[in-house]
Design a protein around this motif. Structure first.
Motif, PDB file in Angstrom:
ATOM      1  N   LEU A 258       9.773 -15.300   3.827  1.00 28.17           N
ATOM      2  CA  LEU A 258      10.193 -14.618   5.047  1.00 28.17           C
ATOM      3  C   LEU A 258       9.106 -13.672   5.565  1.00 28.17           C
ATOM      4  O   LEU A 258       8.928 -13.520   6.772  1.00 28.17           O
ATOM      5  CB  LEU A 258      11.479 -13.831   4.793  1.00 28.17           C
ATOM      6  N   ALA A 259       8.399 -13.018   4.652  1.00 30.83           N
ATOM      7  CA  ALA A 259       7.326 -12.103   5.069  1.00 30.83           C
ATOM      8  C   ALA A 259       6.197 -12.861   5.749  1.00 30.83           C
ATOM      9  O   ALA A 259       5.590 -12.373   6.710  1.00 30.83           O
ATOM     10  CB  ALA A 259       6.802 -11.325   3.861  1.00 30.83           C
TER      11      ALA A 259
ATOM     12  N   LEU B  46      10.980  -6.324   9.268  1.00 30.18           N
ATOM     13  CA  LEU B  46      11.588  -5.894   8.002  1.00 30.18           C
ATOM     14  C   LEU B  46      12.209  -7.114   7.347  1.00 30.18           C
ATOM     15  O   LEU B  46      13.031  -7.801   7.963  1.00 30.18           O
ATOM     16  CB  LEU B  46      12.658  -4.833   8.271  1.00 30.18           C
ATOM     17  N   VAL B  47      11.796  -7.421   6.111  1.00 31.71           N
ATOM     18  CA  VAL B  47      12.482  -8.453   5.341  1.00 31.71           C
ATOM     19  C   VAL B  47      13.302  -7.744   4.277  1.00 31.71           C
ATOM     20  O   VAL B  47      12.812  -6.854   3.585  1.00 31.71           O
ATOM     21  CB  VAL B  47      11.522  -9.500   4.747  1.00 31.71           C
ATOM     22  N   LEU B  48      14.550  -8.139   4.169  1.00 34.58           N
ATOM     23  CA  LEU B  48      15.514  -7.411   3.351  1.00 34.58           C
ATOM     24  C   LEU B  48      16.393  -8.408   2.608  1.00 34.58           C
ATOM     25  O   LEU B  48      16.853  -9.391   3.188  1.00 34.58           O
ATOM     26  CB  LEU B  48      16.351  -6.506   4.257  1.00 34.58           C
ATOM     27  N   SER B  49      16.618  -8.153   1.327  1.00 36.60           N
ATOM     28  CA  SER B  49      17.570  -8.967   0.568  1.00 36.60           C
ATOM     29  C   SER B  49      18.607  -8.066  -0.075  1.00 36.60           C
ATOM     30  O   SER B  49      18.344  -6.889  -0.378  1.00 36.60           O
ATOM     31  CB  SER B  49      16.856  -9.806  -0.496  1.00 36.60           C
TER      32      SER B  49
ATOM     33  N   VAL C  42       9.258  -4.359   3.296  1.00 39.90           N
ATOM     34  CA  VAL C  42      10.005  -5.218   2.383  1.00 39.90           C
ATOM     35  C   VAL C  42      11.028  -4.347   1.658  1.00 39.90           C
ATOM     36  O   VAL C  42      10.682  -3.276   1.151  1.00 39.90           O
ATOM     37  CB  VAL C  42       9.062  -5.885   1.365  1.00 39.90           C
ATOM     38  N   CYS C  43      12.268  -4.798   1.612  1.00 42.71           N
ATOM     39  CA  CYS C  43      13.334  -4.051   0.936  1.00 42.71           C
ATOM     40  C   CYS C  43      14.152  -5.052   0.121  1.00 42.71           C
ATOM     41  O   CYS C  43      15.073  -5.687   0.631  1.00 42.71           O
ATOM     42  CB  CYS C  43      14.201  -3.333   1.973  1.00 42.71           C
TER      43      CYS C  43
ATOM     44  N   LEU D   7       5.212  -1.379   3.910  1.00 40.84           N
ATOM     45  CA  LEU D   7       5.975  -0.443   3.104  1.00 40.84           C
ATOM     46  C   LEU D   7       6.903  -1.243   2.200  1.00 40.84           C
ATOM     47  O   LEU D   7       7.721  -2.035   2.676  1.00 40.84           O
ATOM     48  CB  LEU D   7       6.786   0.489   3.998  1.00 40.84           C
ATOM     49  N   ASP D   8       6.776  -1.034   0.891  1.00 37.70           N
ATOM     50  CA  ASP D   8       7.637  -1.691  -0.097  1.00 37.70           C
ATOM     51  C   ASP D   8       8.725  -0.691  -0.483  1.00 37.70           C
ATOM     52  O   ASP D   8       8.476   0.268  -1.225  1.00 37.70           O
ATOM     53  CB  ASP D   8       6.791  -2.103  -1.303  1.00 37.70           C
ATOM     54  N   VAL D   9       9.930  -0.909   0.032  1.00 40.83           N
ATOM     55  CA  VAL D   9      11.034   0.037  -0.080  1.00 40.83           C
ATOM     56  C   VAL D   9      11.859  -0.296  -1.323  1.00 40.83           C
ATOM     57  O   VAL D   9      12.480  -1.347  -1.400  1.00 40.83           O
ATOM     58  CB  VAL D   9      11.927  -0.027   1.182  1.00 40.83           C
ATOM     59  N   GLY D  10      11.870   0.624  -2.296  1.00 40.19           N
ATOM     60  CA  GLY D  10      12.495   0.321  -3.571  1.00 40.19           C
ATOM     61  C   GLY D  10      11.596  -0.621  -4.352  1.00 40.19           C
ATOM     62  O   GLY D  10      12.029  -1.677  -4.814  1.00 40.19           O
ATOM     63  N   CYS D  11      10.345  -0.237  -4.508  1.00 37.86           N
ATOM     64  CA  CYS D  11       9.313  -1.146  -5.027  1.00 37.86           C
ATOM     65  C   CYS D  11       9.484  -1.483  -6.494  1.00 37.86           C
ATOM     66  O   CYS D  11       8.871  -2.426  -7.001  1.00 37.86           O
ATOM     67  CB  CYS D  11       7.924  -0.560  -4.785  1.00 37.86           C
TER      68      CYS D  11
END
Length: 235
Positions: free
Chosen positions: A36-37, A138-141, A110-111, A46-50
């Motif tokens: 997806l990215a 923003l790619v989020l799972s 990315v989250c 930004l890697d959110v909750g890396c």
């Protein structure tokens, strides 16, 4: 992670091991999210909750410049071991504003598998929209609503906070059950456009490693992943 779910000490070490090569992380969620990215060379992300830095390492190897944030010092330690000084890593509670970042500071974010642990989701989405440039993505799972329904039972529409027990019976995590309706409306209400939604399947090579989990993950969805975008004309 957020402060009340931060993976400290032995729990953080356990999650670092799990994220590295588990059927769910390494063979299902991560491949789908990286697809997806898409092309990330030259982008500031930004890697959110890396967590333990698995995504950061992949994105760096693909040519991105990465800042990773997480609420667990233990997991950040694993991330530093993995990426060294190639990425900026910051201890940060995701339920609080991203006050370290300027407006439009990132091309993408990315989250991965942290959204269902966040209490202040509307604020986090507003902050992510702020720190992404107009047109940024923003790619989020997150946990698939039907997976939580199967596991916890009761009504599909129950959106209570629950404890999820992991393969190690001594470890549980706190998360909120969310319907597909709630998830999509939260993302759209935050001002993002939805470009793509996928229900990740495992990589075929998992069949040779863990046939039982491969069959389960190809039959029953565990995750939901989306690509969202801040509208180009957004100001």
């Amino acid at each position: 992670m957020t402060s009340d779910n931060a993976y400290h000490g032995d729990v953080g070490d356990y999650f670092a091991r799990l994220a590295g090569d588990s059927p769910y992380n390494a063979f299902t969620d991560r491949p789908a999210m990286l697809e997806l990215a898409g092309e990330v060379a030259g982008l500031r992300l930004l890697d959110v909750g890396c967590g333990a830095g698995n995504y950061a390492a992949e994105l760096l190897d693909r040519g991105a410049r990465v800042m990773g944030i997480d609420g667990s010092a233990t997991l950040l330690g694993h991330a530093r071991d993995r990426v060294g000084d190639r990425a900026e890593l910051r201890l940060h509670d995701l339920d609080t504003p991203l006050d370290f970042a300027a407006d439009a500071a990132f091309d993408g974010a990315v989250c991965a598998l942290v959204y269902h642990h966040i209490r202040e989701r509307a604020r986090l989405l507003a902050e992510l929209r702020r720190v992404l440039r107009p047109g940024g993505w923003l790619v989020l799972s997150t946990s698939h609503p039907t997976s939580d329904w199967r596991h916890h039972g009761g009504s599909y529409y129950d959106e209570s906070w629950v404890d999820f027990r992991l393969p190690d019976p001594s470890i549980t995590v706190h998360l909120q059950r969310l319907t597909l309706e709630t998830l999509v409306n939260e993302w759209l209400s935050a001002g993002f456009t939805l470009e793509r939604l996928v229900e990740p399947r495992p990589l075929p090579r998992l069949r040779e490693i863990d046939a039982d989990r491969y069959e389960r993950l190809t039959r029953e969805p565990s995750f939901l992943a989306v690509r969202l975008r801040r509208p180009p004309g957004d100001s």
